[in-house]
Design a protein around this motif. Structure first.
Motif, PDB file in Angstrom:
ATOM      1  N   GLU A  42      58.999  37.149   3.814  1.00  0.00           N
ATOM      2  CA  GLU A  42      59.291  37.022   2.487  1.00  0.00           C
ATOM      3  C   GLU A  42      60.592  36.130   2.303  1.00  0.00           C
ATOM      4  O   GLU A  42      60.719  35.372   1.351  1.00  0.00           O
ATOM      5  CB  GLU A  42      59.414  38.323   1.755  1.00  0.00           C
ATOM      6  CG  GLU A  42      58.051  39.134   1.531  1.00  0.00           C
ATOM      7  CD  GLU A  42      58.225  40.350   0.691  1.00  0.00           C
ATOM      8  OE1 GLU A  42      59.318  40.739   0.446  1.00  0.00           O
ATOM      9  OE2 GLU A  42      57.160  40.911   0.667  1.00  0.00           O
ATOM     10  N   LYS A  44      61.389  33.397   3.653  1.00  0.00           N
ATOM     11  CA  LYS A  44      61.022  32.176   3.941  1.00  0.00           C
ATOM     12  C   LYS A  44      60.221  31.690   2.913  1.00  0.00           C
ATOM     13  O   LYS A  44      59.847  30.498   2.720  1.00  0.00           O
ATOM     14  CB  LYS A  44      60.360  32.071   5.278  1.00  0.00           C
ATOM     15  CG  LYS A  44      61.303  32.300   6.410  1.00  0.00           C
ATOM     16  CD  LYS A  44      62.404  31.435   6.447  1.00  0.00           C
ATOM     17  CE  LYS A  44      63.511  31.780   7.538  1.00  0.00           C
ATOM     18  NZ  LYS A  44      64.799  31.224   8.035  1.00  0.00           N
ATOM     19  N   ARG A  45      59.689  32.685   2.015  1.00  0.00           N
ATOM     20  CA  ARG A  45      59.117  31.773   0.920  1.00  0.00           C
ATOM     21  C   ARG A  45      59.718  30.915  -0.080  1.00  0.00           C
ATOM     22  O   ARG A  45      60.756  31.019  -0.398  1.00  0.00           O
ATOM     23  CB  ARG A  45      58.505  33.135  -0.104  1.00  0.00           C
ATOM     24  CG  ARG A  45      57.480  34.122   0.721  1.00  0.00           C
ATOM     25  CD  ARG A  45      56.813  34.952  -0.034  1.00  0.00           C
ATOM     26  NE  ARG A  45      55.855  35.992   0.816  1.00  0.00           N
ATOM     27  CZ  ARG A  45      55.317  36.929   0.333  1.00  0.00           C
ATOM     28  NH1 ARG A  45      55.536  37.552  -0.798  1.00  0.00           N
ATOM     29  NH2 ARG A  45      54.478  37.491   1.229  1.00  0.00           N
TER      30      ARG A  45
END
Length: 64
Positions: A42, A44-45
Motif C-alpha cells: 500500500e 507504493k500506491r
C-alpha cells in the motif's frame, strides 16, 4: 466531529510506529491513525506516493 490536523500512517507491527503512536498519546496530540499494509504494498500506491514520494512508513502528515 472535526478531522484531526495530524494524520499518522503506520504499519501495526513496526516498533518505530509504536514509538510515534505512544508519544502522540502521551502528549495528547489529536491525530488520526491510518494503518498501511506493507505486505500488500500500500505504501507504493500512487495516492500514498503523492503525499510521500519515497514511500517509507511510518509517516506523519500535518494539514495546514
Amino acid at each position: 466531529m472535526a478531522t484531526a490536523p495530524l494524520t499518522f500512517y503506520s504499519f501495526p507491527l513496526s516498533g518505530h510506529a509504536h514509538r510515534v503512536a505512544l508519544m502522540l498519546s502521551l502528549l495528547e496530540v489529536p491525530h488520526q491513525r491510518v494503518d498501511v499494509d506493507l505486505r500488500q504494498a500500500e505504501q507504493k500506491r500512487p495516492e500514498f506516493l503523492e503525499m510521500n514520494a519515497f514511500g517509507p512508513v511510518s509517516y506523519t502528515h500535518l494539514r495546514a
